[in-house]
Design a protein around this motif. Structure first.
Motif, PDB file in Angstrom:
ATOM      1  N   GLY A  90     -16.404  46.204  14.054  1.00 16.80           N
ATOM      2  CA  GLY A  90     -17.409  45.512  13.266  1.00 16.80           C
ATOM      3  C   GLY A  90     -17.290  45.818  11.791  1.00 16.80           C
ATOM      4  N   PHE A  91     -17.006  47.080  11.448  1.00 15.70           N
ATOM      5  CA  PHE A  91     -16.873  47.451  10.038  1.00 15.70           C
ATOM      6  C   PHE A  91     -15.645  46.801   9.407  1.00 15.70           C
ATOM      7  N   VAL A  92     -14.521  46.844  10.098  1.00 21.04           N
ATOM      8  CA  VAL A  92     -13.290  46.249   9.562  1.00 21.04           C
ATOM      9  C   VAL A  92     -13.460  44.735   9.389  1.00 21.04           C
ATOM     10  N   MET A  93     -14.033  44.080  10.384  1.00 21.34           N
ATOM     11  CA  MET A  93     -14.237  42.639  10.283  1.00 21.34           C
ATOM     12  C   MET A  93     -15.224  42.290   9.183  1.00 21.34           C
ATOM     13  N   GLY A  94     -16.250  43.127   8.992  1.00 23.55           N
ATOM     14  CA  GLY A  94     -17.202  42.892   7.915  1.00 23.55           C
ATOM     15  C   GLY A  94     -16.565  43.020   6.550  1.00 23.55           C
ATOM     16  N   LEU A  95     -15.688  44.019   6.389  1.00 21.27           N
ATOM     17  CA  LEU A  95     -14.972  44.163   5.126  1.00 21.27           C
ATOM     18  C   LEU A  95     -14.099  42.949   4.844  1.00 21.27           C
ATOM     19  N   VAL A  96     -13.365  42.518   5.867  1.00 20.24           N
ATOM     20  CA  VAL A  96     -12.472  41.369   5.695  1.00 20.24           C
ATOM     21  C   VAL A  96     -13.270  40.114   5.351  1.00 20.24           C
ATOM     22  N   ALA A  97     -14.377  39.893   6.058  1.00 21.89           N
ATOM     23  CA  ALA A  97     -15.193  38.709   5.792  1.00 21.89           C
ATOM     24  C   ALA A  97     -15.816  38.771   4.405  1.00 21.89           C
ATOM     25  N   GLY A  98     -16.282  39.948   3.976  1.00 24.38           N
ATOM     26  CA  GLY A  98     -16.898  40.075   2.660  1.00 24.38           C
ATOM     27  C   GLY A  98     -15.903  39.881   1.538  1.00 24.38           C
ATOM     28  N   VAL A  99     -14.693  40.408   1.708  1.00 24.80           N
ATOM     29  CA  VAL A  99     -13.655  40.241   0.683  1.00 24.80           C
ATOM     30  C   VAL A  99     -13.266  38.775   0.551  1.00 24.80           C
ATOM     31  N   HIS A 100     -13.269  38.041   1.657  1.00 24.29           N
ATOM     32  CA  HIS A 100     -12.906  36.613   1.650  1.00 24.29           C
ATOM     33  C   HIS A 100     -14.157  35.726   1.674  1.00 24.29           C
ATOM     34  N   HIS A 101     -15.192  36.170   1.001  1.00 26.19           N
ATOM     35  CA  HIS A 101     -16.473  35.455   1.001  1.00 26.19           C
ATOM     36  C   HIS A 101     -16.306  33.989   0.587  1.00 26.19           C
ATOM     37  N   VAL A 172     -19.095  44.245  22.583  1.00 24.42           N
ATOM     38  CA  VAL A 172     -19.275  42.918  21.989  1.00 24.42           C
ATOM     39  C   VAL A 172     -20.665  42.758  21.404  1.00 24.42           C
ATOM     40  N   ILE A 173     -21.686  43.301  22.071  1.00 22.13           N
ATOM     41  CA  ILE A 173     -23.054  43.138  21.582  1.00 22.13           C
ATOM     42  C   ILE A 173     -23.321  43.977  20.339  1.00 22.13           C
ATOM     43  N   GLY A 174     -22.463  44.974  20.076  1.00 23.11           N
ATOM     44  CA  GLY A 174     -22.662  45.821  18.900  1.00 23.11           C
ATOM     45  C   GLY A 174     -21.823  45.434  17.704  1.00 23.11           C
ATOM     46  N   ILE A 175     -20.818  44.587  17.909  1.00 19.81           N
ATOM     47  CA  ILE A 175     -19.932  44.205  16.808  1.00 19.81           C
ATOM     48  C   ILE A 175     -20.653  43.343  15.781  1.00 19.81           C
ATOM     49  N   SER A 176     -21.406  42.370  16.252  1.00 16.81           N
ATOM     50  CA  SER A 176     -21.992  41.364  15.358  1.00 16.81           C
ATOM     51  C   SER A 176     -22.910  41.953  14.290  1.00 16.81           C
ATOM     52  N   PRO A 177     -23.920  42.764  14.636  1.00 19.60           N
ATOM     53  CA  PRO A 177     -24.799  43.275  13.579  1.00 19.60           C
ATOM     54  C   PRO A 177     -24.073  44.147  12.572  1.00 19.60           C
ATOM     55  N   VAL A 178     -23.137  44.994  13.032  1.00 16.44           N
ATOM     56  CA  VAL A 178     -22.389  45.840  12.098  1.00 16.44           C
ATOM     57  C   VAL A 178     -21.543  44.988  11.169  1.00 16.44           C
ATOM     58  N   MET A 179     -20.901  43.974  11.726  1.00 17.45           N
ATOM     59  CA  MET A 179     -20.057  43.113  10.909  1.00 17.45           C
ATOM     60  C   MET A 179     -20.864  42.352   9.867  1.00 17.45           C
ATOM     61  N   LEU A 180     -21.985  41.768  10.270  1.00 17.84           N
ATOM     62  CA  LEU A 180     -22.777  40.953   9.351  1.00 17.84           C
ATOM     63  C   LEU A 180     -23.389  41.799   8.235  1.00 17.84           C
ATOM     64  N   HIS A 181     -23.867  42.997   8.564  1.00 21.16           N
ATOM     65  CA  HIS A 181     -24.420  43.876   7.531  1.00 21.16           C
ATOM     66  C   HIS A 181     -23.325  44.391   6.599  1.00 21.16           C
ATOM     67  N   THR A 182     -22.159  44.726   7.157  1.00 18.69           N
ATOM     68  CA  THR A 182     -21.050  45.179   6.320  1.00 18.69           C
ATOM     69  C   THR A 182     -20.570  44.058   5.415  1.00 18.69           C
ATOM     70  N   ARG A 183     -20.538  42.860   5.926  1.00 13.36           N
ATOM     71  CA  ARG A 183     -20.138  41.709   5.109  1.00 13.36           C
ATOM     72  C   ARG A 183     -21.061  41.547   3.912  1.00 13.36           C
ATOM     73  N   GLN A 184     -22.377  41.618   4.162  1.00 12.70           N
ATOM     74  CA  GLN A 184     -23.329  41.454   3.079  1.00 12.70           C
ATOM     75  C   GLN A 184     -23.228  42.598   2.071  1.00 12.70           C
ATOM     76  N   SER A 185     -23.056  43.821   2.561  1.00 15.38           N
ATOM     77  CA  SER A 185     -22.902  44.968   1.661  1.00 15.38           C
ATOM     78  C   SER A 185     -21.639  44.840   0.826  1.00 15.38           C
ATOM     79  N   THR A 186     -20.560  44.362   1.447  1.00  9.54           N
ATOM     80  CA  THR A 186     -19.305  44.182   0.719  1.00  9.54           C
ATOM     81  C   THR A 186     -19.452  43.151  -0.389  1.00  9.54           C
ATOM     82  N   ILE A 187     -20.134  42.065  -0.095  1.00 14.16           N
ATOM     83  CA  ILE A 187     -20.350  41.024  -1.114  1.00 14.16           C
ATOM     84  C   ILE A 187     -21.154  41.586  -2.289  1.00 14.16           C
TER      85      ILE A 187
END
Length: 298
Positions: A90-101, A172-187
């Motif tokens: 979740g953290f890695v995917m959030g970073l990738v999504a935030g960098v490619h916002h 799977v149920i834990g990936i989404s919230p970590v990813m979405l919060h990490t994405r927003q923090s990265t942005i």
């Protein structure tokens, strides 16, 4: 539990109650205090808890503490593997999504995260079970070890083989919230002044993300990851039921279906303690990783 339509004596006997006499029913009810008013039963239970006694499980016929300890040991590997996997991915995917916002990769990852967050745990488990166990036959259908094997005969590889699908379902149920919060923090970090200054000094690409963004985005992700322990345990109740995994989640389901009030109350207390510890560790970790969080508290 006392308002449940399940007959506790029938659940205790586990068969047609017509085969037992009225005297036997009375003896069972007296043994477990089933005829006492709910508040009286709750008071008696609370008095035992104060003395360190969680009671005896109706279903397993053992002290609740022993049942929880045995089942939690079986669930610990499942919960730990799912917890680590969901946090890291979740953290890695959030970073990738935030960098490619705003780019296609960000849209695809965000859509995937929202889809998984909306999917019930048991449905994901059944889907994975059908695909990987039934159709492809890459994984076993059930249990924590090969059926008929003695505990001492099961190898580590066999345990991991049986652990893979339940752990994947839980993660799977834990990936989404970590990813979405990490994405927003990265942005937010990427748009901050210190990152703008670093870019003006020539920093860019992976080095900028690892040195300037990852640590600041890790604080909220770690706090959320520790706080998600309660949801992970809740998901284990459904995942273990789908995969017939003999852990604490399956014991909780059995206690609910068979009116095992002492065990269910004990599990509730135990999971509440785990959630409290998880939230506390998450807060401490967040302050350690992000020093500005301590300044905000002051």
């Amino acid at each position: 539990m006392t308002a449940s339509p399940v007959d506790p004596i029938e659940a205790y006997v586990g068969a047609d109650t017509a085969v037992i006499s009225a005297e036997q029913r009375d003896q069972i009810a007296e043994r477990w205090g089933l005829d006492d008013p709910p508040l009286q039963r709750l008071g008696a239970w609370a008095g035992q808890v104060v003395q360190g006694d969680l009671g005896t499980s109706v279903v397993f016929g053992e002290p609740v503490v022993d049942v929880i300890a045995d089942r939690f040991v079986a669930s610990l590997a499942l919960l730990a593997l799912a917890w680590v996997f969901s946090g890291v991915l979740g953290f890695v995917m959030g970073l990738v999504a935030g960098v490619h916002h705003g780019r296609p990769l960000d849209r695809v990852l965000s859509w995937w995260a929202y889809t998984l967050a909306s999917a019930p745990t048991f449905w994901i488990g059944l889907l994975l079970l059908y695909v990987f166990a039934v159709q492809l036959q890459w994984a076993p259908v059930c249990c924590a070890a090969p059926i008929g094997s003695l505990p001492g005969e099961v190898t580590l590889l066999e345990r991991l083989h049986h652990l893979a699908l339940p752990a994947l379902t839980l993660s799977v149920i834990g990936i989404s919230p970590v990813m979405l919060h990490t994405r927003q923090s990265t942005i937010e970090v990427l748009s901050s002044d210190h990152v703008t200054f670093a870019r003006s000094q020539g920093e860019k690409g992976t080095g900028l993300v690892l040195h300037r963004v990852a640590r600041n985005a890790a604080g909220p992700a770690l706090m959320l990851q520790f706080a998600s322990i309660g949801e992970l345990i809740g998901g284990a109740v459904l995942a273990e039921q789908v995969f017939t995994y003999p852990g604490l989640g399956q014991a909780t389901t059995t206690a609910a279906l068979r009116q095992d009030v002492p065990l269910l109350m004990g599990v509730a207390l135990f999971t509440a303690l785990l959630v409290f510890l998880g939230n506390s560790l998450g807060d401490l970790t967040h302050r350690a990783v992000a020093p500005h969080a301590r300044e905000g508290v002051r």
